[in-house]
Design a protein around this motif. Structure first.
Motif, PDB file in Angstrom:
ATOM      1  N   ARG A  47      68.386  28.171 -41.183  1.00 11.85           N
ATOM      2  CA  ARG A  47      68.704  28.921 -39.963  1.00 11.85           C
ATOM      3  C   ARG A  47      67.439  29.222 -39.165  1.00 11.85           C
ATOM      4  NH1 ARG A  47      73.268  32.730 -42.849  1.00 11.85           N
ATOM      5  NH2 ARG A  47      75.050  31.362 -42.424  1.00 11.85           N
ATOM      6  N   TYR A  48      66.345  29.530 -39.864  1.00 10.41           N
ATOM      7  CA  TYR A  48      65.067  29.727 -39.173  1.00 10.41           C
ATOM      8  C   TYR A  48      64.608  28.423 -38.516  1.00 10.41           C
ATOM      9  CZ  TYR A  48      64.160  34.476 -40.847  1.00 10.41           C
ATOM     10  OH  TYR A  48      64.222  35.834 -41.047  1.00 10.41           O
ATOM     11  N   TYR A  50      66.556  26.005 -37.494  1.00 11.11           N
ATOM     12  CA  TYR A  50      67.460  25.810 -36.359  1.00 11.11           C
ATOM     13  C   TYR A  50      66.946  26.572 -35.143  1.00 11.11           C
ATOM     14  CZ  TYR A  50      71.916  25.964 -33.760  1.00 11.11           C
ATOM     15  OH  TYR A  50      72.892  25.859 -32.791  1.00 11.11           O
ATOM     16  N   ALA A  51      66.668  27.864 -35.326  1.00 10.44           N
ATOM     17  CA  ALA A  51      66.179  28.690 -34.214  1.00 10.44           C
ATOM     18  C   ALA A  51      64.823  28.194 -33.719  1.00 10.44           C
ATOM     19  CB  ALA A  51      66.083  30.149 -34.648  1.00 10.44           C
ATOM     20  N   LEU A  54      65.059  25.063 -31.406  1.00  9.46           N
ATOM     21  CA  LEU A  54      65.508  25.383 -30.055  1.00  9.46           C
ATOM     22  C   LEU A  54      64.419  26.091 -29.259  1.00  9.46           C
ATOM     23  CD1 LEU A  54      67.832  25.185 -28.093  1.00  9.46           C
ATOM     24  CD2 LEU A  54      68.726  27.333 -28.984  1.00  9.46           C
ATOM     25  N   TRP A  55      63.777  27.095 -29.883  1.00  7.20           N
ATOM     26  CA  TRP A  55      62.700  27.810 -29.195  1.00  7.20           C
ATOM     27  C   TRP A  55      61.578  26.857 -28.816  1.00  7.20           C
ATOM     28  CZ3 TRP A  55      63.176  31.864 -26.578  1.00  7.20           C
ATOM     29  CH2 TRP A  55      63.915  32.977 -27.014  1.00  7.20           C
ATOM     30  N   LYS A 186      74.109  30.841 -29.377  1.00 11.13           N
ATOM     31  CA  LYS A 186      73.910  31.150 -30.798  1.00 11.13           C
ATOM     32  C   LYS A 186      72.541  31.775 -31.007  1.00 11.13           C
ATOM     33  CE  LYS A 186      73.922  30.714 -35.370  1.00 11.13           C
ATOM     34  NZ  LYS A 186      74.498  31.783 -36.216  1.00 11.13           N
ATOM     35  N   LEU A 187      71.535  31.238 -30.322  1.00  8.98           N
ATOM     36  CA  LEU A 187      70.189  31.782 -30.421  1.00  8.98           C
ATOM     37  C   LEU A 187      70.149  33.214 -29.898  1.00  8.98           C
ATOM     38  CD1 LEU A 187      67.293  31.020 -31.240  1.00  8.98           C
ATOM     39  CD2 LEU A 187      66.904  30.335 -28.878  1.00  8.98           C
ATOM     40  N   TRP A 188      70.813  33.462 -28.789  1.00  7.31           N
ATOM     41  CA  TRP A 188      70.872  34.824 -28.228  1.00  7.31           C
ATOM     42  C   TRP A 188      71.575  35.781 -29.181  1.00  7.31           C
ATOM     43  CZ3 TRP A 188      72.554  33.517 -22.498  1.00  7.31           C
ATOM     44  CH2 TRP A 188      71.445  32.962 -21.824  1.00  7.31           C
ATOM     45  N   ASP A 190      71.728  35.527 -32.535  1.00  6.38           N
ATOM     46  CA  ASP A 190      70.861  35.781 -33.685  1.00  6.38           C
ATOM     47  C   ASP A 190      69.628  36.595 -33.311  1.00  6.38           C
ATOM     48  OD1 ASP A 190      72.643  34.349 -35.195  1.00  6.38           O
ATOM     49  OD2 ASP A 190      71.454  32.510 -35.242  1.00  6.38           O
ATOM     50  N   ALA A 191      69.137  36.436 -32.080  1.00  6.60           N
ATOM     51  CA  ALA A 191      67.949  37.157 -31.639  1.00  6.60           C
ATOM     52  C   ALA A 191      68.265  38.563 -31.123  1.00  6.60           C
ATOM     53  CB  ALA A 191      67.226  36.367 -30.553  1.00  6.60           C
ATOM     54  N   LEU A 232      70.003  19.741 -33.536  1.00  5.32           N
ATOM     55  CA  LEU A 232      70.599  20.987 -34.004  1.00  5.32           C
ATOM     56  C   LEU A 232      71.926  20.738 -34.713  1.00  5.32           C
ATOM     57  CD1 LEU A 232      69.871  23.293 -30.932  1.00  5.32           C
ATOM     58  CD2 LEU A 232      68.678  23.243 -33.114  1.00  5.32           C
TER      59      LEU A 232
END
Length: 269
Positions: A47-48, A50-51, A54-55, A186-188, A190-191, A232
């Motif tokens: 999951r890290y 994945y994020a 994208l970042w 999804k990123l938003w 989780d963040a 992703l």
């Protein structure tokens, strides 16, 4: 039970194998616990990753745009249409002849479950407004604070379902990929960005269609969006596979606990 008397506990009868067998049972269950913890650690790491993918991709594109004199930021509204669902009627669950509609209970993180769908009446005009098409992204509008914005892409047949106002529908325009936008959302989630803009009431939090529509992100060119989405997607498939392994291990542990701790299955020390 709210209360258990000590005497009731003292009087419990349980199978008690020899101490050597007890140690062996504990070793077996501990080995499964370690396997579960190891799989959970892999899932967390993925999951890290994945994020991070994208970042990194968005940040790299934002830097290129900035160096070219353009920040590349656009709002969600500029990337597609944002529509809040229809208000639920009081007798919706009993309108068997009405239109099936989706609600918060149907939208999970990355998938939509249509096994429990309610119905209510929609006029032809309402069906046109609130129908769901393949590629539409549904987000939880009203939820517990940490789950506001949880989303999934609808991949079923067109115009089968409508949606309730506990959901927000995002429909991409030609400049963005649904898979890429779902990854951004999804990123938003989780963040904690959805938590930051949500409004908390006494019972639940609300994302707010207008607040959501004003959120901004960096939009790479469509081919780059598709490349990111493919990477992703592979990461999500790996996460799903590890989660399945973890679920099987938990079921295995549950079965072994029943068999070993009740004496149904004996083990050699």
């Amino acid at each position: 039970m709210k209360n258990i008397q000590q005497e009731a506990i003292r009087n419990l009868v349980l199978p008690l194998p020899a101490i050597a067998e007890q140690h062996r049972i504990a070793e077996i269950l501990d080995a499964i616990d370690q396997a579960i913890k190891g799989t959970e650690a892999v899932i967390t790491k993925l999951r890290y990753v994945y994020a991070g993918i994208l970042w990194d991709r968005i940040s790299a594109f934002a830097l290129r745009q900035k160096e070219g004199g353009d920040g590349g930021q656009i709002s969600v509204r500029q990337a597609g249409s944002v529509q809040l669902g229809r208000q639920r009627s009081s007798d919706a669950s009993h309108e068997n002849g009405g239109q099936p509609y989706l609600r918060v209970a149907n939208v999970y993180d990355g998938f939509i479950d249509t096994s429990d769908v309610l119905r209510m009446q929609f006029s032809p005009h309402e069906r046109e407004i609130f129908s769901i098409l393949p590629g539409d992204i549904l987000l939880n509008e009203g939820q517990s604070l940490e789950l506001v914005g949880r989303c999934a892409i609808y991949r079923g047949r067109p115009n089968v379902f409508s949606f309730q106002n506990s959901l927000v529908r995002f429909r991409c325009n030609e400049s963005v990929s649904p898979e890429f936008m779902r990854a951004v959302f999804k990123l938003w989630l989780d963040a904690g960005r959805f938590m930051q803009i949500a409004k908390q009431t006494t019972s639940m939090a609300h994302l707010g269609a207008e607040r959501f529509a004003r959120m901004s992100f960096v939009r790479p060119p469509l081919p780059e969006q598709e490349r990111v989405a493919a990477i992703l997607g592979a990461a999500e498939d790996r996460i799903a596979a590890e989660e399945m392994v973890c679920s099987k291990l938990r079921l295995q542990k549950q079965g072994l606990m029943h068999d070993l701790l009740t004496g149904r299955v004996r083990v050699k020390a």
